[in-house]
Design a protein around this motif. Structure first.
Motif, short mmCIF file in Angstrom:
data_model
loop_
_atom_site.label_atom_id
_atom_site.label_comp_id
_atom_site.label_asym_id
_atom_site.label_seq_id
_atom_site.Cartn_x
_atom_site.Cartn_y
_atom_site.Cartn_z
N ALA A 138 -9.59 -2.58 4.69
CA ALA A 138 -8.21 -3.16 4.72
C ALA A 138 -7.35 -2.10 5.50
O ALA A 138 -7.47 -1.09 5.94
N GLY A 140 -4.00 -1.31 5.12
CA GLY A 140 -2.97 -1.39 3.77
C GLY A 140 -1.64 -1.48 4.25
O GLY A 140 -0.77 -2.32 3.65
N GLY A 143 -0.65 -4.92 5.11
CA GLY A 143 -0.50 -6.03 4.19
C GLY A 143 -2.19 -6.67 4.42
O GLY A 143 -2.08 -7.83 3.91
N VAL A 144 -3.15 -6.07 4.70
CA VAL A 144 -4.43 -6.68 4.90
C VAL A 144 -5.45 -6.23 4.12
O VAL A 144 -5.73 -5.08 4.01
N ALA A 145 -6.13 -7.19 3.26
CA ALA A 145 -6.87 -6.39 2.11
C ALA A 145 -8.30 -6.52 2.78
O ALA A 145 -8.70 -6.93 3.88
N GLY A 155 -9.79 -1.08 -0.27
CA GLY A 155 -8.44 -1.49 -0.16
C GLY A 155 -7.56 -0.46 0.59
O GLY A 155 -8.24 0.52 0.78
N ARG A 157 -3.36 1.16 0.37
CA ARG A 157 -2.28 1.34 -0.39
C ARG A 157 -2.42 0.66 -1.69
O ARG A 157 -3.57 0.96 -2.46
N SER A 158 -1.62 -0.43 -2.01
CA SER A 158 -1.82 -1.15 -3.19
C SER A 158 -2.39 -2.61 -2.88
O SER A 158 -2.37 -3.66 -3.66
N ILE A 159 -3.21 -2.66 -1.72
CA ILE A 159 -3.85 -3.82 -1.02
C ILE A 159 -5.14 -4.00 -1.65
O ILE A 159 -5.93 -2.95 -1.61
N ALA A 160 -5.63 -5.09 -2.06
CA ALA A 160 -6.86 -5.14 -2.71
C ALA A 160 -8.09 -4.89 -1.98
O ALA A 160 -8.10 -4.93 -0.67
N THR A 177 -1.73 4.25 -6.47
CA THR A 177 -0.26 4.15 -5.95
C THR A 177 0.33 5.35 -5.79
O THR A 177 -0.27 6.19 -6.24
#
Length: 320
Positions: A138, A140, A143-145, A155, A157-160, A177
């Motif tokens: 990712a 993160g 915003g790219v998982a 993943g 940060r908090s991106i899957a 997080t």
């Protein structure tokens, strides 16, 4: 030599070398003096096939996924498949060996980052055995998982994170997080374990690979890439360690944290302000072993404890 029927006791087949095979038609049978085994012509597969099973041991490892950038997740390891009793190969038949390349790491610096790491390429023995390339890690902060693959990319940060493929590898780590400077990237999944979940103050470790002794010496394959911990240096903040089996370490530096070639290891994640980008995944490998002296061709051939080993570090052809 023509065929002969000896009363009710035996049928003597026509005998000839592989090079002397006739123009084939459905129903032909003969004794191949090159391989020492009887064979028949399969008109559906359009190939000569042996009546005698050819038992081999194999290890097929796909290419690892590339690491992400900007809270970068580690790349997932290439899928790993192993068998010590494979009888589907037929003597005298040629099989295409595909060795997957490692996926490219996410490009840097942050201002030109579009996506996460790329997936690794698949490895295979003909159409019989196929390992799936590792998923890219990712990015993160963008915003790219993490991507799914043989093993899943970590993943960010908090991106899957990405999922693994059943029987070939495990999922990437889903990061915890936390505020800056944590923003961790998870470790890529390995052939033997799930990638580590990054947390406050540490990037996630790559999942461990699996050890095999098919070449005569034990070695690990399919380690996941380590995750990045954003806004710290390698000497200050603990970056995720690459999984045993060629996974690249997470980095925060202007060098690519690549996976190791011919292990299927995932690339490590990197930080957003470095132009090097995420680490490239390690290429895969295909190894075939059988008892006795060399009787097949293809790859690099070695002898180990009464067995013959064919090692493919790049794509080629194995003739059984």
């Amino acid at each position: 030599m023509p065929s002969t029927i000896l009363g009710e006791h035996a049928l003597t087949l026509p005998v000839g070398t592989t090079a002397q095979r006739p123009t084939p038609t459905a129903g032909m049978i003969r004794l191949n003096s090159t391989t020492g085994t009887p064979e028949w012509y399969d008109s559906i597969a359009e190939a000569w096939k042996s009546f005698v099973p050819f038992t081999v041991e194999y290890l097929v490892v796909a290419g690892g996924g590339g690491g992400g950038l900007h809270s970068g997740g580690g790349g997932g390891a290439g899928g790993v498949l192993y068998s010590n009793n494979f009888t589907t190969l037929s003597k005298g038949t040629s099989y295409t060996i595909t060795v997957g390349g490692g996926g490219a790491g996410s490009g840097g610096p942050y201002t030109v980052v579009g996506g996460g790491g790329s997936d690794g390429g698949g490895s295979s023995i003909g159409g019989l055995v196929a390992a799936v390339g590792g998923g890219g890690g990712a990015s993160g902060g963008n915003g790219v998982a993490g991507r799914s693959g043989g093993s899943g990319g970590g993943g960010g940060r908090s991106i899957a994170a990405g999922a693994g493929t059943t029987g070939q590898g495990f999922a990437g780590g889903f990061p915890g997080t936390g505020g800056n400077p944590s923003y961790p990237g998870g470790g890529g999944g390995g052939a033997g374990a799930v990638g580590g979940a990054g947390n406050t103050g540490a990037g996630g470790d790559g999942g461990v690979g699996l050890a095999f002794s098919i070449t005569g010496a034990s070695a690990f394959y399919g380690g996941g890439g380590g995750g990045n911990l954003q806004d710290t240096t390698d000497s200050v903040g603990p970056q995720g360690a690459g999984g045993n089996g060629g996974g690249g370490n997470g980095r925060n530096a202007n060098t690519k944290p690549n996976g190791t070639s011919n292990t299927g290891g995932g690339g490590g994640g990197n930080n957003y302000n470095h132009s090097a980008g995420g680490g490239d995944g390690g290429s895969g490998i295909v190894i075939i072993r059988y008892q006795g002296a060399a009787q097949s061709t293809g790859g690099t051939i070695t002898s180990v404890s009464g067995s013959t080993v064919h090692t493919f570090t790049s794509s080629g052809t194995f003739t059984a």
